[in-house]
Scaffold this active site. Structure first.
Site, PDB file in Angstrom:
ATOM      1  N   ARG A  19     -11.551 -37.853  58.657  1.00 51.88           N
ATOM      2  CA  ARG A  19     -11.244 -37.487  57.281  1.00 51.88           C
ATOM      3  C   ARG A  19     -10.478 -38.600  56.566  1.00 51.88           C
ATOM      4  NH1 ARG A  19      -7.706 -34.273  56.832  1.00 51.88           N
ATOM      5  NH2 ARG A  19      -6.969 -34.096  58.983  1.00 51.88           N
ATOM      6  N   LYS A  53     -13.709 -28.867  56.307  1.00 54.99           N
ATOM      7  CA  LYS A  53     -12.304 -28.689  55.965  1.00 54.99           C
ATOM      8  C   LYS A  53     -12.096 -28.433  54.479  1.00 54.99           C
ATOM      9  CE  LYS A  53     -10.500 -29.094  60.079  1.00 54.99           C
ATOM     10  NZ  LYS A  53      -9.959 -27.889  60.744  1.00 54.99           N
ATOM     11  N   HIS A  84      -5.130 -21.978  61.070  1.00 55.93           N
ATOM     12  CA  HIS A  84      -5.796 -23.083  61.755  1.00 55.93           C
ATOM     13  C   HIS A  84      -5.589 -22.846  63.244  1.00 55.93           C
ATOM     14  CE1 HIS A  84      -6.023 -27.646  62.719  1.00 55.93           C
ATOM     15  NE2 HIS A  84      -7.210 -27.109  62.715  1.00 55.93           N
ATOM     16  N   SER A 103      -4.825 -31.421  66.431  1.00 54.40           N
ATOM     17  CA  SER A 103      -5.874 -32.074  67.207  1.00 54.40           C
ATOM     18  C   SER A 103      -5.302 -32.666  68.492  1.00 54.40           C
ATOM     19  CB  SER A 103      -6.510 -33.187  66.370  1.00 54.40           C
ATOM     20  OG  SER A 103      -7.518 -33.844  67.085  1.00 54.40           O
ATOM     21  N   LYS A 157      -6.501 -26.726  71.705  1.00 51.81           N
ATOM     22  CA  LYS A 157      -6.889 -25.507  70.989  1.00 51.81           C
ATOM     23  C   LYS A 157      -8.302 -25.035  71.368  1.00 51.81           C
ATOM     24  CE  LYS A 157      -6.691 -26.226  66.642  1.00 51.81           C
ATOM     25  NZ  LYS A 157      -8.073 -26.351  66.165  1.00 51.81           N
ATOM     26  N   THR A 158      -9.247 -25.979  71.346  1.00 54.46           N
ATOM     27  CA  THR A 158     -10.633 -25.636  71.690  1.00 54.46           C
ATOM     28  C   THR A 158     -10.779 -25.419  73.188  1.00 54.46           C
ATOM     29  OG1 THR A 158     -11.513 -26.867  69.796  1.00 54.46           O
ATOM     30  CG2 THR A 158     -13.019 -26.445  71.616  1.00 54.46           C
ATOM     31  N   ASP A 217     -11.442 -22.684  65.656  1.00 51.95           N
ATOM     32  CA  ASP A 217     -10.680 -23.519  64.724  1.00 51.95           C
ATOM     33  C   ASP A 217     -10.084 -22.803  63.522  1.00 51.95           C
ATOM     34  OD1 ASP A 217      -9.726 -26.143  64.116  1.00 51.95           O
ATOM     35  OD2 ASP A 217     -11.242 -26.317  62.561  1.00 51.95           O
ATOM     36  N   ARG A 268     -17.126 -36.309  68.333  1.00 51.28           N
ATOM     37  CA  ARG A 268     -17.181 -34.847  68.260  1.00 51.28           C
ATOM     38  C   ARG A 268     -18.589 -34.329  68.490  1.00 51.28           C
ATOM     39  NH1 ARG A 268     -12.835 -31.976  66.023  1.00 51.28           N
ATOM     40  NH2 ARG A 268     -11.137 -33.299  65.288  1.00 51.28           N
TER      41      ARG A 268
END
Length: 535
Positions: A63, A204, A223, A241, A245-246, A260, A325
């Site tokens: 981003r 996003k 988030h 990140s 989390k994933t 997410d 990704r």
């Protein structure tokens, strides 16, 4: 025989509201196989040995937060937390760039996808993505919720992403900071993207819209990832990140709700998305088997991943970026939820990758500590992750997602605290970072230990064990977790030199306090008492 790309359900709402009604080269709601074909034929992508799609996004592999703006309008001016993250831009700048994009896309081949954001039908957003690249169409198909054919006909976009990745702005003329622009206009309900092909801006951008709209309805926008067990016991995982989390939500013994973005309404939680967008750096079949398996499936997009001579992904190769990704529909995960919804969470987990090696691997928070750590949103960057980073650096991102939160952090924190109190959720702080020393001296927490601690906490097996209070952060640390060596649980005991631990812990505690000064004027006395202790 030439494929016919035009036999697809088409919304009754055309592109006239975008000034593109005269473009005769528009493809509506193409299927994944057709978008594959278009992306390859147009030179946007190529295939792996297993027929996953590989896209290299060019100059931008992540981003561009400094090029992201919100149009400052009277209807939203008093709501938005303006600053370096939510940067204001004038309606005049937006209108001029909108005209520039309209003229540019007027005769381009365009790909339109009509989709939903939000698994809760009462609180979902009807989304349209219009782009000059087929790859964005496939990404949107993967990441958002896919309507039925009947729903497509009646689809009326409530927010549109209009992407012209190959159109660059002229800052001296267009009023931008660079050749790239991502501008959200809440009154026109348009997100304008130019000068970047990175698809994370599409995802996003809509997430930011949901984060503005939902809290006004009393719905918490989060988030976070989420899963539930066979008894419907739901857990949510907040984290920046690289914190896990994933990885931690993709538990083979749990049902994955989403990885997410979620909302928390009076009925429970719901996924915003219909897919997952997982980091693939150092991805292995042994470490993350379910995510790894998706990279072998047609329909998955691999972003900025390098292939070896056998056209197999080399997930250790970061020559393009560390932010490699994969994007895939959530049903590629065998145990994914079919509804995208879950009960009110009994457990809330804040994940942090503490490179200073001082936070406990798991600790229990009071509601006030939960608000404090939620507003702080702490993790750490390690050497090598960014140019110029040579030692661990504390990173604070309010609400564990500041770049996507248009409102003031306390608005989300107060809403979260209200939900926690109402539904009796227990909040845990989990350090997936370092132990036995800081980065470079200690070692990374073992994933097997973290999974075990979370499993025991979520199952309720830590309710009656003995706890000790952390001297610096005031959180409660269990002294025994079944299946985890007891010496791992109290971080001071893992350091060869406890005095060095004390120094480093006080250093990090001071960073927390210094960072929180920006929120003190809107924080209650109880919240301020939840701060770490700095002697």
């Amino acid at each position: 025989m030439t494929p016919n790309y035009d036999k697809h359900p088409k919304s009754k709402v055309g592109l006239d509201y975008l000034g593109l009604e005269n473009n005769k080269n528009v493809h509506w709601n193409l299927k994944p196989s057709e978008l594959y074909e278009k992306a390859i034929c147009r030179g946007e992508a190529f295939l792996t040995k297993d027929h996953a799609l590989v896209v290299h996004t060019g100059k931008f592999t992540g981003r561009s937060p400094k090029d992201k703006f919100i149009v400052d309008q009277p209807s939203i001016h008093d709501d938005v937390d303006w600053g370096e993250i939510n940067q204001p831009i004038s309606e005049e700048v937006f209108d001029n760039l909108f005209t520039k994009v309209q003229n540019y896309l007027g005769d381009k081949e365009l790909f339109v996808k009509d989709l939903f954001c939000g698994a809760d039908k009462n609180n979902r957003l009807q989304v349209r993505v219009v782009s000059e690249v087929a790859y964005h169409g496939l990404f949107a198909h993967n990441m958002f919720i896919r309507p039925s054919n009947d729903e497509l006909v009646d689809h009326e976009p409530e927010f549109t992403v209009l992407a012209a990745p190959f159109l660059e702005a002229d800052p001296s003329v267009d009023g931008t900071k660079s050749s790239t622009f991502i501008i959200c206009n809440f009154e026109k309900k348009i997100i304008l993207i130019g000068g970047t092909m990175y698809s994370g801006e599409v995802k996003k951008g809509i997430f930011g819209v949901m984060n503005y709209l939902l809290p006004k309805k009393g719905i918490m926008a989060m988030h976070c990832s989420a899963n539930h067990d066979e008894n419907g016991k739901t857990a949510v995982f907040f984290g920046l990140s690289g914190t896990g989390k994933t990885t931690l939500s993709a538990d083979p013994d749990k049902t994955l709700i989403g990885d997410d973005e979620h909302g928390w309404s009076d009925e429970g939680i719901f996924n915003f998305e219909g897919g997952c967008y997982a980091k693939t750096i150092n991805l292995s079949e042994e470490g993350e088997p379910m995510i790894y398996a998706t990279t072998k499936m047609p329909g998955t997009i691999l972003e900025n991943v390098i292939l070896n001579d056998d056209r197999e992904p080399d997930f250790d190769d970061v020559s393009l970026t560390q932010n490699t990704r994969c994007s895939y529909p959530i049903n590629f995960i065998p145990n994914a939820s079919k509804t995208g919804t879950g009960n009110h969470p009994e457990n809330i987990i804040f994940l942090t990758a503490d490179a200073f090696g001082v936070l406990p691997p798991i600790s229990k928070l009071t509601p006030e500590q939960a608000m404090y750590h939620f507003i702080s949103g702490y993790t750490a960057k390690v050497a090598g992750t960014e140019r110029g980073v040579t030692e661990p650096q504390a990173t604070f991102s309010a609400c564990f997602g500041a770049p996507f939160m248009p409102l003031h952090p306390t608005a989300y924190a107060e809403l979260l605290a209200e939900k926690i109190r109402k539904h009796g959720s227990q909040v845990w702080l989990v350090n997936t970072g370092w132990t036995g020393g800081a980065y470079g001296e200690g070692s990374r927490m073992k994933l097997t230990h973290t999974r075990r601690m979370l499993s025991e906490a979520i199952a309720g097996n830590l309710e009656n064990v003995e706890y000790v209070e952390d001297a610096n952060f005031g959180v409660m640390v269990p002294t025994a977790v079944d299946g985890v060596p007891s010496e791992v649980l109290v971080p001071r005991n893992t350091w060869n030199n406890p005095e060095e631990y004390d120094l480093k812990a006080r250093e990090l505690a001071s960073m927390f306090v210094e960072n929180f000064k920006q929120f003190e004027d809107q924080a209650s006395e109880e919240l301020l008492k939840a701060a770490p202790r700095v002697s």
